[in-house]
Design an enzyme around this catalytic site. Sequence first.
Site, PDB file in Angstrom:
ATOM      1  N   HIS A 122      21.874  65.046  25.587  1.00 32.10           N
ATOM      2  CA  HIS A 122      21.290  63.800  25.845  1.00 32.10           C
ATOM      3  C   HIS A 122      19.921  63.914  25.148  1.00 32.10           C
ATOM      4  O   HIS A 122      19.180  62.806  25.367  1.00 32.10           O
ATOM      5  CB  HIS A 122      21.341  63.260  27.034  1.00 32.10           C
ATOM      6  CG  HIS A 122      22.697  63.029  27.484  1.00 32.10           C
ATOM      7  ND1 HIS A 122      23.231  62.723  29.000  1.00 32.10           N
ATOM      8  CD2 HIS A 122      24.158  62.854  26.823  1.00 32.10           C
ATOM      9  CE1 HIS A 122      24.398  62.515  29.072  1.00 32.10           C
ATOM     10  NE2 HIS A 122      24.975  62.729  27.975  1.00 32.10           N
ATOM     11  N   SER A 192      27.600  64.538  38.577  1.00 31.76           N
ATOM     12  CA  SER A 192      28.685  63.813  38.841  1.00 31.76           C
ATOM     13  C   SER A 192      29.685  63.942  38.363  1.00 31.76           C
ATOM     14  O   SER A 192      30.859  63.350  38.527  1.00 31.76           O
ATOM     15  CB  SER A 192      28.274  62.504  39.377  1.00 31.76           C
ATOM     16  OG  SER A 192      27.628  61.705  38.171  1.00 31.76           O
TER      17      SER A 192
END
Length: 240
Positions: A122, A192
């Site tokens: 990212h 997550s």
Amino acid sequence: MKEISVLKEWLNESRDIVFLGGAGVSTESGIPDFRSAEGLYSENIKQQYPPEEVLSYSFFLSQPEYFFEFYKAKMLFPDALPNMAHKKLAELEKQGKLKAVITQNIDNLHQKAGSNNVLELHGSVYRNYCLECGKKYHLDFMIASEGIPRCSCGGVVRPDVVMYEESLNQQILRDALTAISSAEMLIVGGTSLNVYPAAGLVNYYHGDKLVLINRSQTAFDRVANLIVSQNIGEVLEKAI
Ligand code: CNA
């Protein structure tokens, strides 16, 4: 604890290890993640826009002032230091056992800890560039700027981070796929596994040593060979 001894044993016998991590790797350095109870998403429920919306490309274009206010206040932690998770992974790379750190984080802490092969899915808050002329700017420039950061040419300076609605760098994604698909052991930690395509990378691992280290459950718990439900810094400190 039994899980830590198994992890230790697998680390000892494996030579081609890959790590895939997320924001939970940096919470022990004082950087909030998104989805923990004390993460940014719960904090911002009261705010005007959800963080996914603010951190999207269309929002950046339509409301740049709000975007940069949020970004500078919530996403920049220039004084954060690597914790035991970052340090132990760097140590494992020096031993020649860890082949790649694939991270969704944009905080540069793996590099600060000494890891060399870091695939930043990212991007990074440390790289910034002008949308008009491409001139590059350091993080310090972004922090010192008031309101919308502007280049000497007048263009808007944006961070080299992947916003929602944007695609990932294809070369970095390919390198991550190659590393994971040939890995003997895959350690996934502090994520997550909700954000795609990053989470989908786990499906490219074909070995029998998939370790998940996370404080809470993830959507991939069913396919893991070992689950360690503790703070990742503490776990890696004991295991490496
Ligand atoms: P997330 O969705 O917030 O998930 C983090 C996960 O880590 C949660 O399941 C937590 O339970 C778990 N966790 C938190 N702390 C620990 C800990 N100490 N030990 C073990 N588990 C822990 O974050 P993801 O990375 O999965 O989501 C992807 C987003 C978050 C990416 O786009 C990142 O760029 C973005 N993000 C990055 C940073 C950073 O660079 N440090 C900070 C905040 C958000």
